[in-house]
Scaffold this motif. Structure first.
Motif, PDB file in Angstrom:
ATOM      1  N   SER A 143       0.815  -1.217   0.000  1.00 53.39           N
ATOM      2  CA  SER A 143       0.000   0.000   0.000  1.00 53.39           C
ATOM      3  C   SER A 143       0.847   1.266   0.000  1.00 53.39           C
ATOM      4  O   SER A 143       0.335   2.355  -0.269  1.00 53.39           O
ATOM      5  CB  SER A 143      -0.934   0.016   1.214  1.00 53.39           C
ATOM      6  OG  SER A 143      -1.849  -1.051   1.154  1.00 53.39           O
ATOM      7  N   PRO A 148      -4.219   2.229  -1.688  1.00 46.16           N
ATOM      8  CA  PRO A 148      -5.585   1.697  -1.828  1.00 46.16           C
ATOM      9  C   PRO A 148      -6.626   2.781  -1.583  1.00 46.16           C
ATOM     10  O   PRO A 148      -6.542   3.529  -0.615  1.00 46.16           O
ATOM     11  CB  PRO A 148      -5.642   0.618  -0.738  1.00 46.16           C
ATOM     12  CG  PRO A 148      -4.636   1.042   0.281  1.00 46.16           C
ATOM     13  CD  PRO A 148      -3.579   1.809  -0.438  1.00 46.16           C
ATOM     14  N   ARG A 218      -7.773  -7.149  -5.050  1.00 44.82           N
ATOM     15  CA  ARG A 218      -6.321  -7.237  -5.221  1.00 44.82           C
ATOM     16  C   ARG A 218      -5.991  -8.080  -6.463  1.00 44.82           C
ATOM     17  O   ARG A 218      -5.182  -9.005  -6.409  1.00 44.82           O
ATOM     18  CB  ARG A 218      -5.655  -7.847  -3.970  1.00 44.82           C
ATOM     19  CG  ARG A 218      -5.896  -7.089  -2.663  1.00 44.82           C
ATOM     20  CD  ARG A 218      -5.238  -5.724  -2.665  1.00 44.82           C
ATOM     21  NE  ARG A 218      -5.363  -5.063  -1.369  1.00 44.82           N
ATOM     22  CZ  ARG A 218      -6.345  -4.227  -1.030  1.00 44.82           C
ATOM     23  NH1 ARG A 218      -7.325  -3.971  -1.894  1.00 44.82           N
ATOM     24  NH2 ARG A 218      -6.364  -3.652   0.160  1.00 44.82           N
TER      25      ARG A 218
END
Length: 264
Positions: A143, A148, A218
């Motif tokens: 991340s 995200p 993902r």
């Protein structure tokens, strides 16, 4: 490859569960004397006991400290004045719409995910440098590179963690001390199970929920499954050892191919 950490002292923050606990266990298996850290005494002692059960000859002790509290950090430093290996694993995450994250929440994330680690690096790095050996590792995240949308605040603090690593690696240049981040991909922990439930619902078996989460949220993962904490811990054990003496200032990926780039 023989990873021998005998004679080394390792402090792993946030190590009562998940990735931190797996790292503490793996370092103990490699022979390090391990300090387990958390905020709640009972959980710290239970985590230390689990490591002793898994590694019967391990040297393990627990130190209770809230690392966002300066006085608590001072108390920890009195109990553990010197370490050879510092693993800054403590961190929080959670999904929230970016426009709903207020200043207080931003500050809380920076305090826990960034400043707690900076305090310990500042405390332990000078002696490591004087001694000519030390390993500083911060557990970052994919991340940090692929922010995200559901956790912008988390991603930003993990990006900051990479900058902290690079900066302190320069401070330690030429001393025999290495400073690295481990860029972990989506990992199977209790907290991630809660995130998966939040993102895809709780009305399906875990294996199906995990596959749905990876496929829908993902999809760029080449592993196409959640990483197990022990897989992160194996990389940390290597980077903690003399075998990794030429690796410093880096963001070492254990991300299952999640980050779609040749370099982080």
């Amino acid at each position: 490859m023989d990873i021998d950490l005998g004679g080394r002292v390792a402090l792993v923050t946030g190590s009562t569960q998940g990735i931190g606990h797996a790292i503490a266990t793996r370092l103990a298996q490699a022979g390090a004397a391990v300090v387990v850290n958390g905020r709640v005494g009972g959980r710290v002692e239970a985590a230390a006991a689990r490591i002793r059960d898994a590694v019967p000859d391990a040297t393990v002790r627990g130190v209770v400290a809230d690392l966002t509290d300066g006085e608590a950090v001072d108390d920890l430093l009195l109990e553990v004045p010197s370490v050879d290996i510092l693993v800054n694993n403590l961190g929080i995450f959670g999904a929230r719409p970016a426009l709903e994250i207020d200043d207080a929440e931003w500050r809380r994330y920076f305090e826990i995910n960034v400043l707690a680690g900076v305090r310990l690096i500042r405390a332990y790095l000078p002696e490591m440098m004087a001694r000519g050996f030390g390993r500083v590792l911060s557990i970052s995240s994919d991340s940090s590179v692929v922010i995200p949308v559901e956790m912008v605040h988390y991603g930003v603090t993990k990006t900051a963690q990479l900058a902290v690593t690079r900066g302190f690696a320069k401070v330690a240049a030429g001393t025999g001390v290495t400073v690295n981040s481990v860029l972990a991909g989506p990992t199977h922990t209790g907290g991630v199970e809660e995130l998966v439930e939040q993102m895809v619902g709780a009305d399906q078996p875990w294996e199906q929920a995990q596959r749905t989460f990876m496929r829908e949220h993902r999809p760029q993962s080449l592993l196409q499954r959640l990483i197990e904490p022990a897989e992160i811990a194996n990389m940390v054990a290597y980077l903690s050892s003399p075998l990794a003496s030429a690796t410093t200032g880096g963001a070492i990926r254990v991300d299952g191919g999640y980050v779609d780039a040749i370099l982080p």
